[in-house]
Design a protein around this motif. Structure first.
Motif, PDB file in Angstrom:
ATOM      1  N   CYS A   1      27.045  56.410  49.620  1.00  0.00           N
ATOM      2  CA  CYS A   1      26.844  57.139  48.354  1.00  0.00           C
ATOM      3  C   CYS A   1      27.076  58.633  48.548  1.00  0.00           C
ATOM      4  N   THR A   2      26.709  59.177  49.701  1.00  0.00           N
ATOM      5  CA  THR A   2      26.976  60.581  49.992  1.00  0.00           C
ATOM      6  C   THR A   2      28.485  60.827  49.949  1.00  0.00           C
ATOM      7  N   GLY A   3      29.252  59.911  50.543  1.00  0.00           N
ATOM      8  CA  GLY A   3      30.709  60.010  50.536  1.00  0.00           C
ATOM      9  C   GLY A   3      31.268  59.941  49.128  1.00  0.00           C
ATOM     10  N   ILE A   4      30.756  58.993  48.333  1.00  0.00           N
ATOM     11  CA  ILE A   4      31.226  58.843  46.946  1.00  0.00           C
ATOM     12  C   ILE A   4      30.972  60.130  46.169  1.00  0.00           C
ATOM     13  N   LEU A   5      29.778  60.679  46.352  1.00  0.00           N
ATOM     14  CA  LEU A   5      29.410  61.913  45.655  1.00  0.00           C
ATOM     15  C   LEU A   5      30.355  63.053  46.046  1.00  0.00           C
ATOM     16  N   LEU A   6      30.666  63.162  47.330  1.00  0.00           N
ATOM     17  CA  LEU A   6      31.607  64.190  47.778  1.00  0.00           C
ATOM     18  C   LEU A   6      32.995  63.939  47.199  1.00  0.00           C
TER      19      LEU A   6
END
Ligand SMILES: [Zn+2]
Length: 97
Positions: free
Chosen positions: A19-24
């Motif tokens: 999810c951190t990656g998706i947000l970035l």
């Protein structure tokens, strides 16, 4: 699941690595939208496949993913989702204008 979150200098991020990656990946959105960078819709859809494959094969217990892979496929997916959203936004705008 704490083991699936990224820990930097003892601080564990509230979101999982994916999810951190998706947000970035969503950070690409303003560049695509406001600077008019054009990518075709099919590319946006295609960019979601690595993450889906990573998550699906793990869920089916074919393999175990790792945070680096979750993070990278998340960013790619976030970019893909940005492309999809921009494509549909431009479609809607062109209908209205
Ligand atoms: Zn997550």
């Amino acid at each position: 699941m704490k083991s699936r979150s990224i820990t930097i200098k003892g601080h564990t991020l509230p979101l999982c690595a994916r999810c951190t990656g998706i947000l970035l990946g969503y950070l690409f959105f303003p560049f695509l939208f406001f600077f008019g960078l054009y990518f075709p819709l099919w590319l946006g859809i295609l960019l979601n496949f690595p993450m889906v494959l990573d998550g699906w094969t793990q869920k089916r217990q074919f393999r175990e993913s790792n945070n680096r892979l979750r993070f990278i496929t998340g960013i790619v997916s976030g970019l893909g989702q940005s492309i999809i959203i921009v494509s549909f936004s431009q479609l809607i705008i062109s209908f209205l204008l």
